[in-house]
Design a protein around this motif. Structure first.
Motif, PDB file in Angstrom:
ATOM      1  N   VAL A  76      12.591  10.839 -15.683  1.00 58.46           N
ATOM      2  CA  VAL A  76      11.292  11.191 -15.098  1.00 58.46           C
ATOM      3  C   VAL A  76      10.835  12.595 -15.510  1.00 58.46           C
ATOM      4  O   VAL A  76       9.708  12.759 -15.983  1.00 58.46           O
ATOM      5  N   PRO A  77      11.671  13.649 -15.376  1.00 55.63           N
ATOM      6  CA  PRO A  77      11.191  14.972 -15.800  1.00 55.63           C
ATOM      7  C   PRO A  77      10.894  15.046 -17.299  1.00 55.63           C
ATOM      8  O   PRO A  77       9.927  15.698 -17.708  1.00 55.63           O
ATOM      9  N   LEU A  78      11.694  14.365 -18.094  1.00 58.01           N
ATOM     10  CA  LEU A  78      11.470  14.347 -19.537  1.00 58.01           C
ATOM     11  C   LEU A  78      10.144  13.669 -19.873  1.00 58.01           C
ATOM     12  O   LEU A  78       9.366  14.163 -20.688  1.00 58.01           O
ATOM     13  N   PHE A  79       9.865  12.550 -19.224  1.00 62.57           N
ATOM     14  CA  PHE A  79       8.604  11.833 -19.430  1.00 62.57           C
ATOM     15  C   PHE A  79       7.418  12.677 -18.989  1.00 62.57           C
ATOM     16  O   PHE A  79       6.388  12.731 -19.671  1.00 62.57           O
ATOM     17  N   MET A  80       7.573  13.374 -17.856  1.00 63.12           N
ATOM     18  CA  MET A  80       6.486  14.224 -17.365  1.00 63.12           C
ATOM     19  C   MET A  80       6.245  15.409 -18.301  1.00 63.12           C
ATOM     20  O   MET A  80       5.092  15.790 -18.529  1.00 63.12           O
ATOM     21  N   LEU A  81       7.320  15.975 -18.848  1.00 61.91           N
ATOM     22  CA  LEU A  81       7.189  17.081 -19.792  1.00 61.91           C
ATOM     23  C   LEU A  81       6.422  16.650 -21.034  1.00 61.91           C
ATOM     24  O   LEU A  81       5.462  17.306 -21.445  1.00 61.91           O
ATOM     25  N   VAL A  82       6.823  15.537 -21.606  1.00 63.36           N
ATOM     26  CA  VAL A  82       6.151  15.029 -22.815  1.00 63.36           C
ATOM     27  C   VAL A  82       4.695  14.683 -22.503  1.00 63.36           C
ATOM     28  O   VAL A  82       3.788  15.020 -23.273  1.00 63.36           O
ATOM     29  N   SER A  83       4.461  14.039 -21.368  1.00 63.47           N
ATOM     30  CA  SER A  83       3.090  13.675 -20.985  1.00 63.47           C
ATOM     31  C   SER A  83       2.217  14.908 -20.799  1.00 63.47           C
ATOM     32  O   SER A  83       1.049  14.925 -21.201  1.00 63.47           O
ATOM     33  N   GLY A  84       2.774  15.945 -20.189  1.00 66.34           N
ATOM     34  CA  GLY A  84       2.023  17.180 -19.993  1.00 66.34           C
ATOM     35  C   GLY A  84       1.609  17.815 -21.310  1.00 66.34           C
ATOM     36  O   GLY A  84       0.466  18.240 -21.473  1.00 66.34           O
ATOM     37  N   PHE A  85       2.529  17.834 -22.277  1.00 70.33           N
ATOM     38  CA  PHE A  85       2.179  18.419 -23.571  1.00 70.33           C
ATOM     39  C   PHE A  85       1.226  17.528 -24.357  1.00 70.33           C
ATOM     40  O   PHE A  85       0.380  18.037 -25.093  1.00 70.33           O
ATOM     41  N   VAL A  86       1.320  16.227 -24.190  1.00 67.77           N
ATOM     42  CA  VAL A  86       0.354  15.321 -24.831  1.00 67.77           C
ATOM     43  C   VAL A  86      -1.044  15.566 -24.257  1.00 67.77           C
ATOM     44  O   VAL A  86      -2.034  15.617 -25.001  1.00 67.77           O
ATOM     45  N   ILE A  87      -1.126  15.756 -22.949  1.00 65.58           N
ATOM     46  CA  ILE A  87      -2.424  16.044 -22.320  1.00 65.58           C
ATOM     47  C   ILE A  87      -2.975  17.377 -22.815  1.00 65.58           C
ATOM     48  O   ILE A  87      -4.168  17.491 -23.131  1.00 65.58           O
ATOM     49  N   ILE A  88      -2.117  18.389 -22.903  1.00 67.96           N
ATOM     50  CA  ILE A  88      -2.577  19.699 -23.388  1.00 67.96           C
ATOM     51  C   ILE A  88      -3.065  19.605 -24.831  1.00 67.96           C
ATOM     52  O   ILE A  88      -4.145  20.093 -25.169  1.00 67.96           O
ATOM     53  N   MET A  89      -2.285  18.986 -25.677  1.00 71.53           N
ATOM     54  CA  MET A  89      -2.677  18.856 -27.093  1.00 71.53           C
ATOM     55  C   MET A  89      -3.931  17.992 -27.239  1.00 71.53           C
ATOM     56  O   MET A  89      -4.817  18.302 -28.041  1.00 71.53           O
ATOM     57  N   GLY A  90      -4.009  16.926 -26.471  1.00 69.51           N
ATOM     58  CA  GLY A  90      -5.203  16.083 -26.500  1.00 69.51           C
ATOM     59  C   GLY A  90      -6.428  16.820 -26.009  1.00 69.51           C
ATOM     60  O   GLY A  90      -7.525  16.681 -26.556  1.00 69.51           O
ATOM     61  N   GLY A  91      -6.253  17.652 -24.971  1.00 72.86           N
ATOM     62  CA  GLY A  91      -7.365  18.449 -24.465  1.00 72.86           C
ATOM     63  C   GLY A  91      -7.868  19.446 -25.487  1.00 72.86           C
ATOM     64  O   GLY A  91      -9.065  19.688 -25.600  1.00 72.86           O
ATOM     65  N   HIS A  92      -6.957  20.012 -26.254  1.00 77.68           N
ATOM     66  CA  HIS A  92      -7.369  20.963 -27.294  1.00 77.68           C
ATOM     67  C   HIS A  92      -7.957  20.264 -28.515  1.00 77.68           C
ATOM     68  O   HIS A  92      -8.878  20.775 -29.147  1.00 77.68           O
ATOM     69  N   ALA A  93      -7.413  19.108 -28.851  1.00 77.60           N
ATOM     70  CA  ALA A  93      -7.832  18.443 -30.089  1.00 77.60           C
ATOM     71  C   ALA A  93      -9.109  17.623 -29.937  1.00 77.60           C
ATOM     72  O   ALA A  93      -9.911  17.563 -30.866  1.00 77.60           O
ATOM     73  N   PHE A  94      -9.289  16.985 -28.791  1.00 76.99           N
ATOM     74  CA  PHE A  94     -10.364  16.004 -28.676  1.00 76.99           C
ATOM     75  C   PHE A  94     -11.535  16.419 -27.804  1.00 76.99           C
ATOM     76  O   PHE A  94     -12.481  15.661 -27.659  1.00 76.99           O
ATOM     77  N   THR A  95     -11.473  17.585 -27.205  1.00 77.78           N
ATOM     78  CA  THR A  95     -12.636  18.028 -26.428  1.00 77.78           C
ATOM     79  C   THR A  95     -13.443  19.005 -27.258  1.00 77.78           C
ATOM     80  O   THR A  95     -12.896  19.901 -27.894  1.00 77.78           O
TER      81      THR A  95
END
Length: 139
Positions: A76-95
């Protein structure tokens, strides 16, 4: 180095870094024009932002990755960590506008902070003995 003592400290650093990153990403776009007036113009620099992201990534991978391998084996923490960084990178790349980035990226930072908190709980940060007492029936 005793990992049981190091892991809670790393999680505390990770929680702090991720929360500060989320606050930074939410507040800087709102105060972008007034930051230089108060001497904090460097906070709007892209290098500061990427430095915070990389610092949170290194602490997160080290702390949560080692805790996963050595202590709890819960994903669970590993999945949340990866998801958090995917959201951050997606927020920077696609907005394309700062308004949407200021709403999406802090969610990723808070998700990473929550991952550290859950990892902290899973690693058993409290070191005192949990004794179970049974009540005896008195006749």
């Amino acid at each position: 180095m005793d990992f049981q003592k190091l892991s809670p400290r790393l999680d505390n650093i990770g929680i702090t870094a991720s929360t500060l990153c989320a606050i930074h990403c939410a507040v800087v776009p709102l105060l972008f024009t007034s930051l230089p007036l108060v001497g904090l113009g460097f906070l709007a620099n892209a290098w500061v932002e990427w430095g915070m992201i990389i610092f949170a990534l290194v602490i997160g991978v080290y702390s949560i990755g080692l805790s996963y391998r050595r202590t709890h084996r819960r994903s669970v923490p590993l999945f949340m960590l990866v998801s958090g960084f995917v959201i951050i990178m997606g927020g920077h790349a696609f907005t394309t506008t700062g308004k949407y980035e200021a709403m999406i990226v802090p969610v990723g930072g808070l998700l990473i902070a929550a991952a550290h908190y859950i990892n902290y709980r899973y690693t058993g940060a409290c070191n005192h003995d949990h004794k179970t007492y049974k009540l005896e029936k008195v006749e």
